[in-house]
Design a protein around this motif. Structure first.
Motif, short mmCIF file in Angstrom:
data_model
loop_
_atom_site.label_atom_id
_atom_site.label_comp_id
_atom_site.label_asym_id
_atom_site.label_seq_id
_atom_site.Cartn_x
_atom_site.Cartn_y
_atom_site.Cartn_z
N LEU A 62 -12.41 -2.07 0.19
CA LEU A 62 -11.52 -3.18 0.54
C LEU A 62 -10.15 -2.66 0.93
CD1 LEU A 62 -12.36 -5.85 -2.19
CD2 LEU A 62 -13.19 -5.76 0.16
N GLY A 63 -9.64 -1.69 0.19
CA GLY A 63 -8.32 -1.15 0.52
C GLY A 63 -8.30 -0.41 1.84
N THR A 64 -9.35 0.34 2.13
CA THR A 64 -9.42 1.05 3.41
C THR A 64 -9.39 0.08 4.58
OG1 THR A 64 -10.73 2.77 2.34
CG2 THR A 64 -10.77 2.71 4.74
N MET A 65 -9.95 -1.11 4.39
CA MET A 65 -10.02 -2.10 5.46
C MET A 65 -8.89 -3.14 5.38
SD MET A 65 -14.16 -2.55 5.80
CE MET A 65 -14.47 -2.82 4.08
N TYR A 66 -7.83 -2.85 4.62
CA TYR A 66 -6.62 -3.67 4.56
C TYR A 66 -6.89 -5.09 4.08
CZ TYR A 66 -4.92 0.09 7.58
OH TYR A 66 -4.60 1.31 8.10
N ASP A 67 -7.86 -5.27 3.20
CA ASP A 67 -8.16 -6.60 2.68
C ASP A 67 -7.39 -6.79 1.38
OD1 ASP A 67 -9.15 -9.03 2.01
OD2 ASP A 67 -11.26 -8.44 1.95
N PHE A 68 -6.14 -7.20 1.49
CA PHE A 68 -5.31 -7.37 0.31
C PHE A 68 -5.73 -8.59 -0.51
CE2 PHE A 68 -2.28 -5.26 3.37
CZ PHE A 68 -2.46 -4.00 2.82
N GLU A 70 5.26 -8.72 -1.35
CA GLU A 70 5.72 -8.52 -2.72
C GLU A 70 5.06 -9.51 -3.67
OE1 GLU A 70 7.46 -6.03 -3.68
OE2 GLU A 70 7.75 -5.27 -1.64
N ASP A 71 4.77 -10.71 -3.17
CA ASP A 71 4.10 -11.69 -4.02
C ASP A 71 2.69 -11.22 -4.41
OD1 ASP A 71 6.32 -13.28 -3.80
OD2 ASP A 71 5.49 -14.53 -2.19
N GLN A 72 1.98 -10.57 -3.47
CA GLN A 72 0.65 -10.08 -3.77
C GLN A 72 0.69 -8.99 -4.84
OE1 GLN A 72 -0.51 -8.95 0.21
NE2 GLN A 72 -1.81 -10.77 0.45
N VAL A 73 1.65 -8.09 -4.72
CA VAL A 73 1.78 -7.03 -5.71
C VAL A 73 2.14 -7.62 -7.08
CG1 VAL A 73 3.04 -4.94 -6.35
CG2 VAL A 73 2.42 -5.34 -3.97
N ALA A 74 3.08 -8.57 -7.09
CA ALA A 74 3.47 -9.18 -8.37
C ALA A 74 2.32 -9.94 -9.00
CB ALA A 74 4.66 -10.12 -8.13
N LEU A 75 1.52 -10.62 -8.18
CA LEU A 75 0.39 -11.38 -8.72
C LEU A 75 -0.69 -10.44 -9.28
CD1 LEU A 75 -0.83 -14.15 -9.15
CD2 LEU A 75 -1.80 -14.05 -6.84
N LEU A 84 -13.42 3.94 -14.89
CA LEU A 84 -12.90 2.58 -14.89
C LEU A 84 -11.40 2.57 -14.63
CD1 LEU A 84 -13.33 -0.43 -15.34
CD2 LEU A 84 -13.11 -0.04 -17.79
N ARG A 85 -10.68 3.49 -15.25
CA ARG A 85 -9.24 3.57 -15.01
C ARG A 85 -8.96 3.96 -13.57
NH1 ARG A 85 -4.84 1.06 -16.24
NH2 ARG A 85 -2.96 2.34 -15.96
N LEU A 86 -9.80 4.80 -12.99
CA LEU A 86 -9.64 5.20 -11.60
C LEU A 86 -9.75 4.00 -10.67
CD1 LEU A 86 -9.37 7.39 -9.44
CD2 LEU A 86 -11.83 7.74 -9.60
N ALA A 87 -10.64 3.05 -10.99
CA ALA A 87 -10.76 1.85 -10.17
C ALA A 87 -9.47 1.03 -10.21
CB ALA A 87 -11.95 1.01 -10.66
N VAL A 88 -8.84 0.94 -11.39
CA VAL A 88 -7.59 0.19 -11.51
C VAL A 88 -6.47 0.90 -10.74
CG1 VAL A 88 -5.91 -0.75 -13.13
CG2 VAL A 88 -8.33 -0.72 -13.73
N ILE A 89 -6.41 2.23 -10.84
CA ILE A 89 -5.40 2.99 -10.08
C ILE A 89 -5.61 2.81 -8.59
CG2 ILE A 89 -4.52 5.30 -9.61
CD1 ILE A 89 -5.33 6.07 -12.45
N CYS A 90 -6.85 2.87 -8.16
CA CYS A 90 -7.17 2.72 -6.74
C CYS A 90 -6.73 1.35 -6.23
CB CYS A 90 -8.66 2.93 -6.53
SG CYS A 90 -9.21 2.83 -4.81
N LEU A 91 -6.82 0.33 -7.07
CA LEU A 91 -6.42 -1.02 -6.66
C LEU A 91 -4.93 -1.06 -6.35
CD1 LEU A 91 -7.78 -4.29 -8.07
CD2 LEU A 91 -5.33 -4.07 -7.80
N HIS A 126 -4.07 1.08 -3.04
CA HIS A 126 -4.40 0.46 -1.76
C HIS A 126 -3.64 -0.83 -1.53
CE1 HIS A 126 -7.83 3.27 -1.82
NE2 HIS A 126 -7.83 3.11 -0.52
N LEU A 127 -3.22 -1.45 -2.60
CA LEU A 127 -2.46 -2.70 -2.43
C LEU A 127 -1.01 -2.43 -2.10
CD1 LEU A 127 -2.59 -5.79 -2.65
CD2 LEU A 127 -2.00 -5.56 -5.06
N GLU A 128 -0.43 -1.40 -2.69
CA GLU A 128 1.01 -1.19 -2.56
C GLU A 128 1.37 0.01 -1.69
OE1 GLU A 128 4.88 -1.25 -5.60
OE2 GLU A 128 2.82 -1.14 -6.37
#
Length: 955
Positions: A794-800, A896-901, A831-838, A841-843
């Protein structure tokens, strides 16, 4: 729906037909002849009506628990003879069967001629139903698609609720779709009175009385499908056994009836029946699941513990039988090592036997008693309970880390409980026996197979095999099979070592635990020191040499061993040689040797060897088939094409075959045809849907990886072309528009692919928009590395927006993610790697760079000594050109709203077990890993002379 036309010839349903066999009384019992049940009569009618999709498969030498008394199962091979006439007494199944028979009778060419007699309607009304209900049940049973059948079931009923036997007949089918099974699971659990499993309009609030035999049968059939498509449902459906078997808690601490009011004989009979039911459930819960059996073992252990808690409530507790202990041991053998077991494994010497070596003074306090694994403790408890140890139990003891002479072995993780050969199988294999000693003094081949398996290196396995060979023990194919596995694993290890410099190293993180011997089927390299080796002169054979040795000893490989040889063959010719010379009495395997196969021949190929052959073709997808005389060389099809043709001819619905083909297609499209589209993967998924082959977690992970690779390749190609065009262009404005058009096409393709992935994910985990809050709706939480692949795609394809929904899914199912991670190798790190990856790719999507492309090579050639250009982010390709920089402004940006959410979701109290919002240090390490730079320690020394990457918004 089957309609009713009042006007027409009336066909009367007989209420009862007399007649039958002449045997009566004792002669009737001695002949093992009995009248069929209503369900058996319905099965026979469905067979004669050619509705084979609704008829259960019959397996030889397998007791059918659907109609036998669960506590009096006849021995295998002693099945009673069924007499399907006279017709049974009136029942709903009987009328449904007769209606199906009339509809499918060639003499009844017009459905409108079928009407119902008044006496039949009166009898049905007396049972609380209407004739429209019977028509609904008929349509449910004869529907070819399980989705259509469940849709009719969800449509409702005319007068009375749908009886449970209709659901039982639906569960007889060989395969169900994931959506159909989820509804049947909720429907069944709600139908038997478990109120915590609601199902929309089907709210069964009345006091339902369903006998224990039906409950146990419902558990059997739900469990079979759960093992196949939804292992996470195993634990919830176990409540059928713990809550609905003996619902009045008679004989327990919470009995609703005083125990003194029940006679002793009746209490004994009840305890015998319950002991059989509970131990049979433990055994069925230990059978490996079809998808990811090691990860699914966590759900099976959880279900077994629920039954053990129920057993402990009785006074005295219900005994665990021999089969029950072996079922518990099977699950414990499949788990990862505990911290204490890992410590003991790390202290073993490199020589053989692997005795303990004290590294520090503290290691002296660790005694052999502390090294007994969980499976080993259960084996001891089994002996303390008075059950004698069989050869299978001795083989399991070797796999737990201790040989029969109390010398150490390698504690090995395995999914199958070692089974000794039966007498019939032993007769089939060629046995070479020493004339000096009787056969009973020899160790069982299962013990030798376990010894070969519980080794670290190929040299140790071969030395153990030679010891078996000179022991004058019976030559058995199962020992050869394990030796084949060791040879193939060593060949795989050498190939990985050779290609290590060309493969991206996965991100491990500071808490990554290095694997120890026995964690998987991998073979370790031989020690460098000759002092630690068994015999440096030993030369292990390859698969061809071992196969020749096997045949020279007169041993014929079994079907399972032959399948492994074909699946892991070093080349296509070797696989064809094995099929040609070892097909034995199965000539249906020979069509695999031919170039052209007919659908009839494909249908007769045994499923096991067919799956092995497809796995071979998918692994060697890039190899061309032997040259056709009428096809040019450059158009010669590849092996992956033959795999697709055979799957289409056989109409195979084997999920493992399709997963291997998906992986082959992903590699084929990216590396061979340079295809950057995802159409080939979508076509494969559509074909699987038509064959009702459900996409499991492994297949979904392959799709995510393929979409991620294709998106990365498209992006790299666009940027490489942009760099070359801008460098050589004279009309900069025109070139910029062309680049912008290509970039917009790439983003549109990414948007379509991300929506498709999110749809597949929602279907896989079972989240429906209108029922997203249901906790017991058959939801499946992916294992950690599959969730990481999904987030990364999802991050590679810019799906925020997709990343935000993934954060919400992580928050809502945090406890289940931690549960899955507990039973996976380095699960918490993944599992922690998945959270870091999120977060990355989001920020920090603009800093993410996967792989090397032409643009990367061009950038490397143009690097200067400027420290700002040492960071290999794609954004630096165009820093020197304003027009290129303007093109990159079209890259989707987070808000910024997406990152904060997202941060609010991951910092929520429910998601606290996931570790919270990733820190800047974790992001820094992950970005360094993606860039190919050396990852620094967790607390690196400050060195201002080293160039540092600069991340905006990262303080």
């Amino acid at each position: 729906m089957v309609g009713e036309i009042p006007a027409g010839r009336i066909v009367h349903f007989p209420i009862h037909q007399d007649g039958g066999t002449a045997l009566r009384g004792r002669a009737f019992k001695q002949a093992h002849i009995r009248k069929p049940s209503p369900s058996e009569h319905l099965v026979d009618v469905l067979k004669k009506a050619h509705h084979l999709h609704a008829v259960p498969l019959k397996y030889p030498n397998k007791a059918d628990l659907s109609y036998y008394c669960s506590s009096k199962v006849p021995p295998r091979g002693d099945q009673p003879v069924l007499v399907l006439h006279p017709t049974p007494k009136p029942s709903m199944q009987y009328f449904v069967a007769e209606y199906i028979r009339l509809l499918c009778d060639p003499a009844q060419c017009n459905v409108c001629d079928v009407s119902i007699s008044p006496e039949v309607r009166t009898w049905i009304l007396s049972k609380g139903y209407a004739w429209q209900d019977v028509e609904l049940w008929v349509n449910i049973l004869i529907s070819k698609s399980s989705d259509d059948a469940v849709s009719l079931l969800r449509g409702g009923y005319a007068k009375g609720p749908t009886p449970i036997w209709v659901v039982l007949f639906l569960l007889r089918r060989e395969r169900l779709t994931l959506g159909a099974f989820r509804h049947l699971l909720r429907f069944s659990l709600g139908r038997v009175g478990l109120v915590e499993y609601p199902d929309g309009r089907h709210q069964f609030l009345e006091d339902l009385t369903i006998d224990e035999k039906t409950v146990f049968l419902l558990f059997l059939r739900l469990l079979r499908h759960a093992r196949d498509i939804l292992p996470s449902a195993i634990a919830p459906l176990t409540k059928l056994i713990t809550a609905k078997i003996n619902p009045r808690n008679i004989g327990t601490q919470h009995s609703e009836v005083p125990n003194e009011q029940i006679s002793e004989a009746k209490m004994i009979d009840m305890r015998v029946k319950l002991a059989h039911i509970y131990n049979k459930a433990l055994k069925l819960l230990s059978l490996p699941s079809a998808q990811n059996p090691y990860a699914s073992a966590a759900h099976q252990e959880r279900a077994q513990f629920e039954i053990l808690r129920r057993i402990a409530e009785y006074e005295p507790p219900i005994p665990v039988t021999e089969d029950g202990y072996r079922a518990l041991i099977r699950i414990q053998l499949s788990h990862v090592k505990t911290e204490r077991e890992r410590l003991w494994a790390s202290l073993k010497s490199k020589g053989w036997p692997p005795w303990k070596e004290d590294r520090t003074a503290m290691d002296e306090d660790i005694l052999p008693e502390d090294a007994i694994s969980r499976a080993g403790k259960l084996l001891r408890k089994m002996g303390e309970a008075g059950y004698p140890a069989t050869s299978s139990d001795q083989a399991a003891s070797i796999l737990t880390g201790w040989d029969l002479d109390d010398s150490p072995t390698i504690q090995t993780r395995t999914i199958l409980y070692p089974q000794a050969q039966t007498s019939d199988e032993a007769k089939k294999s060629t046995v070479l026996q020493s004339p000096s000693r009787p056969l009973k003094e020899f160790l069982d081949p299962a013990i030798w197979a376990a010894r070969v398996r519980s080794t670290r290196t190929l040299e140790e396995a071969w030395a153990c095999f030679l010891a078996y060979d000179v022991s004058n023990a019976p030559q058995d194919q199962q020992v050869y099979h394990v030796m084949f596995e060791k040879i193939v694993a060593d060949r795989r290890r050498r190939r990985r070592q050779r290609d290590a410099r060309h493969v991206d190293v996965p991100f491990h993180g500071p808490e990554w635990k290095a694997p120890v011997p026995g964690d998987s089927t991998d073979v370790w390299p031989v020690p460098e020191s000759y002092r630690d080796r068994i015999d440096p002169m030993l030369k292990p054979p390859d698969t061809k040499e071992l196969l020749d040795r096997m045949t020279s000893k007169g041993v014929t490989p079994s079907a399972r061993c032959l399948e492994f040889i074909v699946q892991t063959a070093a080349n296509y010719t070797e696989a064809l040689y094995a099929i040609k010379h070892f097909h034995g009495p199965r000539p249906s395997m020979l069509p695999l040797l031919k170039r052209d196969v007919t659908p009839e021949q494909a249908a007769q190929i045994p499923d096991g060897i067919f799956k092995a052959y497809i796995l071979l073709l998918s692994r060697l997808w890039y190899r061309p088939l032997p040259v056709r005389f009428n096809v040019p060389q450059h158009e010669n099809p590849l092996l992956i094409h033959r795999a697709l043709d055979l799957l289409s001819l056989k109409k195979s619905n084997d999920r493992k075959c399709w997963n291997s083909v998906l992986y082959g297609l992903a590699q084929h499209g990216l590396y061979d045809l340079k295809d950057t589209s995802t159409g080939i993967m979508r076509d494969a998924i559509e074909t699987m849907t038509k064959l009702e082959v459900e996409l499991d977690q492994e297949g979904f992970g392959i799709i995510c990886k393929a979409f991620n690779m294709r998106a990365t390749e498209r992006e790299n190609n666009v940027k490489a072309r942009a760099l070359s065009k801008i460098t050589a262009s004279e009309d900069l404005l025109k070139t910029t528009k062309e680049i912008q058009r290509e970039w917009d096409d790439h983003l549109e393709h990414c948007s379509a692919d991300s929506r498709y992935l999110r749809t597949l994910f929602n279907h896989l985990v079972g989240t429906e928009p209108q029922k997203s809050s249901e906790a017991h709706g058959g939801m499946q939480v992916p294992i950690p590395h599959i969730m990481y692949r999904y987030i990364r795609s999802l991050g590679t394809m810019y799906d925020f927006e997709g990343l935000l929904s993934a954060a919400e899914f992580l928050r809502r199912n945090a406890s289940m993610f931690v549960f899955n991670a507990k039973y996976a190798t380095n699960g918490s790190v993944r599992l922690r790697l998945a959270v870091i990856c999120l977060r990355v790719h989001l920020e920090f999507r603009s800093h993410v760079h996967y792989g090397k492309s032409k643009a990367h090579d061009a950038f490397e050639n143009r690097k200067t000594n400027n420290n700002n250009n040492t960071w290999t982010s794609p954004g630096h390709y165009f820093d020197s050109n304003p027009a290129a920089a303007e093109t990159l402004l079209a890259m989707p940006r987070h808000s910024e709203d997406q990152v904060a959410l997202a941060r609010l979701k991951l910092d929520d109290a429910d998601a606290r077990v996931l570790g919270g919002w990733p820190s800047d240090e974790e992001v820094h390490r992950y970005l360094l890993h993606l860039s190919g730079m050396r990852v620094q320690p967790a607390s690196p020394p400050a060195d201002e002379t080293d160039p540092k990457p600069v991340y905006p918004n990262l303080m």
